[in-house]
Design an enzyme around this catalytic site. Sequence first.
Site, PDB file in Angstrom:
ATOM      1  N   ARG A 177      11.453  -1.280  10.998  1.00 35.36           N
ATOM      2  CA  ARG A 177      10.352  -1.015  11.916  1.00 35.36           C
ATOM      3  C   ARG A 177      10.354  -2.041  13.043  1.00 35.36           C
ATOM      4  O   ARG A 177      10.571  -3.217  12.808  1.00 35.36           O
ATOM      5  CB  ARG A 177       9.018  -1.072  11.165  1.00 35.36           C
ATOM      6  CG  ARG A 177       8.669   0.227  10.494  1.00 35.36           C
ATOM      7  CD  ARG A 177       7.495   0.101   9.587  1.00 35.36           C
ATOM      8  NE  ARG A 177       6.326  -0.511  10.207  1.00 35.36           N
ATOM      9  CZ  ARG A 177       5.140  -0.579   9.615  1.00 35.36           C
ATOM     10  NH1 ARG A 177       4.977  -0.071   8.416  1.00 35.36           N
ATOM     11  NH2 ARG A 177       4.124  -1.151  10.225  1.00 35.36           N
TER      12      ARG A 177
ATOM     13  N   LYS B   3       0.830  -1.210   0.000  1.00 35.33           N
ATOM     14  CA  LYS B   3       0.000   0.000   0.000  1.00 35.33           C
ATOM     15  C   LYS B   3       0.865   1.262   0.000  1.00 35.33           C
ATOM     16  O   LYS B   3       0.645   2.165  -0.786  1.00 35.33           O
ATOM     17  CB  LYS B   3      -0.923   0.047   1.237  1.00 35.33           C
ATOM     18  CG  LYS B   3      -1.857  -1.131   1.365  1.00 35.33           C
ATOM     19  CD  LYS B   3      -2.791  -0.985   2.567  1.00 35.33           C
ATOM     20  CE  LYS B   3      -2.090  -0.971   3.912  1.00 35.33           C
ATOM     21  NZ  LYS B   3      -1.470  -2.259   4.290  1.00 35.33           N
TER      22      LYS B   3
ATOM     23  N   ARG C  45      -0.283  -9.092  13.186  1.00 38.18           N
ATOM     24  CA  ARG C  45      -0.800  -8.035  12.300  1.00 38.18           C
ATOM     25  C   ARG C  45      -1.633  -8.625  11.164  1.00 38.18           C
ATOM     26  O   ARG C  45      -2.653  -8.069  10.771  1.00 38.18           O
ATOM     27  CB  ARG C  45       0.354  -7.190  11.751  1.00 38.18           C
ATOM     28  CG  ARG C  45       0.950  -6.298  12.845  1.00 38.18           C
ATOM     29  CD  ARG C  45       2.325  -5.763  12.475  1.00 38.18           C
ATOM     30  NE  ARG C  45       2.336  -4.933  11.303  1.00 38.18           N
ATOM     31  CZ  ARG C  45       3.426  -4.677  10.568  1.00 38.18           C
ATOM     32  NH1 ARG C  45       4.595  -5.215  10.896  1.00 38.18           N
ATOM     33  NH2 ARG C  45       3.353  -3.896   9.523  1.00 38.18           N
TER      34      ARG C  45
ATOM     35  N   ARG D 126      12.088  -6.109   5.048  1.00 39.78           N
ATOM     36  CA  ARG D 126      12.123  -4.723   4.570  1.00 39.78           C
ATOM     37  C   ARG D 126      12.836  -3.779   5.543  1.00 39.78           C
ATOM     38  O   ARG D 126      12.842  -3.992   6.754  1.00 39.78           O
ATOM     39  CB  ARG D 126      10.725  -4.225   4.238  1.00 39.78           C
ATOM     40  CG  ARG D 126       9.817  -3.994   5.403  1.00 39.78           C
ATOM     41  CD  ARG D 126       8.403  -3.652   4.928  1.00 39.78           C
ATOM     42  NE  ARG D 126       7.526  -3.405   6.055  1.00 39.78           N
ATOM     43  CZ  ARG D 126       6.233  -3.125   5.950  1.00 39.78           C
ATOM     44  NH1 ARG D 126       5.656  -3.055   4.758  1.00 39.78           N
ATOM     45  NH2 ARG D 126       5.509  -2.899   7.023  1.00 39.78           N
TER      46      ARG D 126
ATOM     47  N   ARG E 148      -9.430   0.828   8.954  1.00 45.14           N
ATOM     48  CA  ARG E 148      -9.033  -0.551   9.227  1.00 45.14           C
ATOM     49  C   ARG E 148     -10.130  -1.317   9.960  1.00 45.14           C
ATOM     50  O   ARG E 148      -9.943  -2.493  10.258  1.00 45.14           O
ATOM     51  CB  ARG E 148      -7.781  -0.544  10.097  1.00 45.14           C
ATOM     52  CG  ARG E 148      -6.474  -0.825   9.344  1.00 45.14           C
ATOM     53  CD  ARG E 148      -5.364  -0.705  10.363  1.00 45.14           C
ATOM     54  NE  ARG E 148      -4.155  -1.395  10.048  1.00 45.14           N
ATOM     55  CZ  ARG E 148      -3.072  -0.840   9.522  1.00 45.14           C
ATOM     56  NH1 ARG E 148      -3.083   0.411   9.140  1.00 45.14           N
ATOM     57  NH2 ARG E 148      -1.974  -1.565   9.371  1.00 45.14           N
TER      58      ARG E 148
HETATM   59  P1  AMP Z   1       0.990   0.366   9.189  1.00 43.74           P
HETATM   60  O1  AMP Z   1       2.181   1.256   9.041  1.00 43.74           O
HETATM   61  O2  AMP Z   1      -0.174   0.814   8.350  1.00 43.74           O
HETATM   62  O3  AMP Z   1       1.329  -1.088   8.998  1.00 43.74           O
HETATM   63  O4  AMP Z   1       0.491   0.524  10.718  1.00 43.74           O
HETATM   64  C1  AMP Z   1       1.331   0.160  11.802  1.00 43.74           C
HETATM   65  C2  AMP Z   1       0.504  -0.009  13.052  1.00 43.74           C
HETATM   66  O5  AMP Z   1      -0.118   1.222  13.386  1.00 43.74           O
HETATM   67  C3  AMP Z   1      -0.641  -1.010  12.968  1.00 43.74           C
HETATM   68  O6  AMP Z   1      -0.213  -2.346  13.195  1.00 43.74           O
HETATM   69  C4  AMP Z   1      -1.575  -0.497  14.068  1.00 43.74           C
HETATM   70  O7  AMP Z   1      -1.112  -0.851  15.356  1.00 43.74           O
HETATM   71  C5  AMP Z   1      -1.431   1.005  13.922  1.00 43.74           C
HETATM   72  N1  AMP Z   1      -2.406   1.575  12.952  1.00 43.74           N
HETATM   73  C6  AMP Z   1      -2.147   2.163  11.752  1.00 43.74           C
HETATM   74  N2  AMP Z   1      -3.276   2.561  11.158  1.00 43.74           N
HETATM   75  C7  AMP Z   1      -4.288   2.215  11.981  1.00 43.74           C
HETATM   76  C8  AMP Z   1      -5.710   2.324  11.912  1.00 43.74           C
HETATM   77  N3  AMP Z   1      -6.313   2.877  10.855  1.00 43.74           N
HETATM   78  N4  AMP Z   1      -6.427   1.847  12.969  1.00 43.74           N
HETATM   79  C9  AMP Z   1      -5.846   1.294  14.040  1.00 43.74           C
HETATM   80  N5  AMP Z   1      -4.514   1.130  14.161  1.00 43.74           N
HETATM   81  C10 AMP Z   1      -3.736   1.587  13.146  1.00 43.74           C
END
Ligand code: AMP
Length: 216
Positions: free
Chosen positions: A161, A13, A172, A127, A88
Amino acid sequence: MILIFLGAPGAGKGTQAQRIMDARGLIQLSTGDMLRDAVAKETPVGLEAKAAMNAGALVSDAIVVKIIEDRIERDDCAGGFILDGFPRTIAQAEALDAMLAARGLKLNAVIEIAVEDDALVKRITGRYTCAACNAGYHDEFKTPKVEGVCDECGGTEFTRRKDDNAETVKSRIATYHEQTAPLLPYYDGRGVLRKVDGMAGFDDVTDQINRVLDAL
Ligand code: AMP
């Protein structure tokens, strides 16, 4: 244009949002990036979000909805944006519907980037990014041309990360299936869902997305 890129962690994404926004004058709104920034700065939101993020769980709907609602008010969103990692949950999607309706804005499309679970684990655990310019790399699929030196800026520091480890990745992905995948029928029912094959190479996925956008 207002777009949502929907897919499991590691589906691509963020990578695809970067490519599409440059070409189409949109900006990328990544709730993951915003939350990581808040964690690094130890803001009240960051302190509250940290434990959930490290466990591979979701941060509360109230926090992320507020973050997005504040963010889309800013001038740089006027030309359109790509939501990467939001919504989400169904509750977040409903909150988004309400905030767009209140501003007279329309969601143009939800692009599902579909990738098999086995491939996700491999993609995520390999990554890393340049600490200086954030360019993305992968141990196997995209290494710098000169080992240890960023192709984009020449930086020599790289970061991974904290939640990109094998254990958290499994949580996740499970969280995605339980809480986020129900958004697919939600948006399909509204006629805005478009699916692309995220198992293809980077450029191929970008081409597929561009074809979808050109047809809108
Ligand atoms: P990402 O970078 O999109 O993989 O997000 C990393 C982490 O941030 C996720 O595993 C969640 O813990 C939190 N997170 C990101 N976006 C959301 C969202 N829209 N709702 C809830 N938690 C989020």
